[in-house]
Write a protein that holds these residues in place. Structure first.
Motif, mmCIF file in Angstrom:
data_model
loop_
_atom_site.group_PDB
_atom_site.id
_atom_site.type_symbol
_atom_site.label_atom_id
_atom_site.label_comp_id
_atom_site.label_asym_id
_atom_site.label_seq_id
_atom_site.Cartn_x
_atom_site.Cartn_y
_atom_site.Cartn_z
ATOM 1 N N ARG A 30 0.860 -1.252 0.030
ATOM 2 C CA ARG A 30 0.020 0.199 0.072
ATOM 3 C C ARG A 30 0.839 1.322 -0.076
ATOM 4 N NH1 ARG A 30 -2.965 -2.799 4.154
ATOM 5 N NH2 ARG A 30 -2.137 -1.336 5.492
ATOM 6 N N ALA A 31 2.113 1.186 0.302
ATOM 7 C CA ALA A 31 3.040 2.390 0.337
ATOM 8 C C ALA A 31 3.271 3.063 -0.775
ATOM 9 C CB ALA A 31 4.107 1.950 1.066
ATOM 10 N N GLY A 32 2.751 2.195 -1.934
ATOM 11 C CA GLY A 32 2.780 2.913 -3.149
ATOM 12 C C GLY A 32 3.862 2.036 -4.268
ATOM 13 N N PRO A 36 8.531 4.247 -2.793
ATOM 14 C CA PRO A 36 7.988 5.180 -1.796
ATOM 15 C C PRO A 36 8.953 6.109 -1.157
ATOM 16 C CG PRO A 36 7.554 2.805 -1.488
ATOM 17 C CD PRO A 36 8.606 2.809 -2.485
ATOM 18 N N PRO A 37 8.455 7.234 -0.808
ATOM 19 C CA PRO A 37 9.195 7.950 -0.162
ATOM 20 C C PRO A 37 9.806 7.932 1.276
ATOM 21 C CG PRO A 37 7.019 8.934 0.116
ATOM 22 C CD PRO A 37 7.134 7.528 -0.772
ATOM 23 N N VAL A 38 10.358 6.845 1.592
ATOM 24 C CA VAL A 38 10.824 6.299 2.842
ATOM 25 C C VAL A 38 11.647 7.311 3.599
ATOM 26 C CG1 VAL A 38 10.358 3.824 2.112
ATOM 27 C CG2 VAL A 38 12.698 5.067 1.793
ATOM 28 N N ASN A 42 8.653 8.882 9.224
ATOM 29 C CA ASN A 42 9.232 8.772 10.606
ATOM 30 C C ASN A 42 8.281 8.019 11.598
ATOM 31 O OD1 ASN A 42 11.267 9.237 12.446
ATOM 32 N ND2 ASN A 42 10.285 11.114 13.307
ATOM 33 N N PRO A 43 7.895 6.798 11.204
ATOM 34 C CA PRO A 43 7.318 5.918 12.042
ATOM 35 C C PRO A 43 8.109 5.445 13.435
ATOM 36 C CG PRO A 43 7.981 4.557 10.458
ATOM 37 C CD PRO A 43 8.479 5.886 10.004
ATOM 38 N N PRO A 92 4.645 3.565 6.187
ATOM 39 C CA PRO A 92 4.284 4.835 7.255
ATOM 40 C C PRO A 92 3.978 4.700 8.689
ATOM 41 C CG PRO A 92 3.226 4.987 4.900
ATOM 42 C CD PRO A 92 3.885 3.601 5.200
ATOM 43 N N VAL A 93 3.721 3.649 8.996
ATOM 44 C CA VAL A 93 3.347 3.103 10.284
ATOM 45 C C VAL A 93 4.308 2.404 11.160
ATOM 46 C CG1 VAL A 93 0.742 3.385 9.781
ATOM 47 C CG2 VAL A 93 2.047 0.972 9.806
#
Length: 209
Positions: A30-32, A36-38, A42-43, A92-93
């Motif tokens: 789902r991150a894309g 992705p813009p890792v 900042n999880p 993201p999480v």
């Protein structure tokens, strides 16, 4: 049961409540698409995952090779190496630590166009990244103390490098030339206007004698 024969309620070893591998795969998906813009995420750190990238580029999970290349490629898109020197899978999480024996990627192919100052060296990694050595993707060469050999690396993105596979390294050094660098003659390669010293020219002569 997921594709690894584990129930959806099993937690990853050392990861706590980040759910199981299938959930991590789902979040990475789902991150894309693409990369992705890792670097901007900042999880919270969720612990270490029993996942390791071996020196030959093979990925292991719970001591077993991950044989599904699409899955390896998916995970490779959410890799990040931080300033602490450790490598993580980042969504993201969540952020989970993994082990890397040498470099996370292997440069398995190269091509060369142009010559002299206009030469461009392009590498393809084992997970499909294609990069041109140059200002954004510098090369570096490390002496291998155990064997007396040479290990070239090319920066792929962020702090993530690809180790140039040995057959590709032999091809790479065929494009080397003697170039003066900071007043010293070096055996080096050039790409996109940058010069990357491999070793002092005198050392090469001794090795070739």
């Amino acid at each position: 049961m997921d594709t690894y024969g584990r129930s959806g309620n099993d937690s990853l070893a050392g990861v706590g409540d980040t759910a199981d591998l299938s959930a991590l795969i789902s979040r990475a998906t789902r991150a894309g698409k693409g990369l992705p813009p890792v670097e901007r995420w900042n999880p919270d750190f969720c612990g270490d995952l029993d996942m390791e990238i071996m020196a030959d580029g093979t990925w292991f999970y719970l001591g077993t090779p991950i044989g599904r290349m699409p899955l390896v490629q998916l995970f490779s898109t959410v890799l990040r190496k931080d300033a602490d020197g450790k490598t993580y899978l980042v969504t993201p999480v969540e952020k989970v630590g993994i082990r890397v024996v040498d470099a996370p990627f292997i440069a398995v192919e190269m091509s060369v166009t142009g010559e002299g100052a206009g030469q461009v060296i392009t590498f393809r990694t084992n997970v499909g990244d294609v990069v041109e050595a140059g200002p954004e993707h510098p090369l570096r060469f490390v002496d291998e103390d155990q064997t007396g050999g040479l290990k070239p690396y090319v920066l792929v993105r962020g702090r993530l490098e690809a180790l140039v596979a040995r057959p590709v390294m032999y091809e790479l050094v065929e494009h080397g030339e003697e170039i003066e660098v900071d007043g010293k003659m070096m055996f080096a390669v050039r790409s996109r206007g940058e010069t990357y010293p491999i070793m002092p020219a005198e050392r090469l002569k001794r090795l070739s004698a």
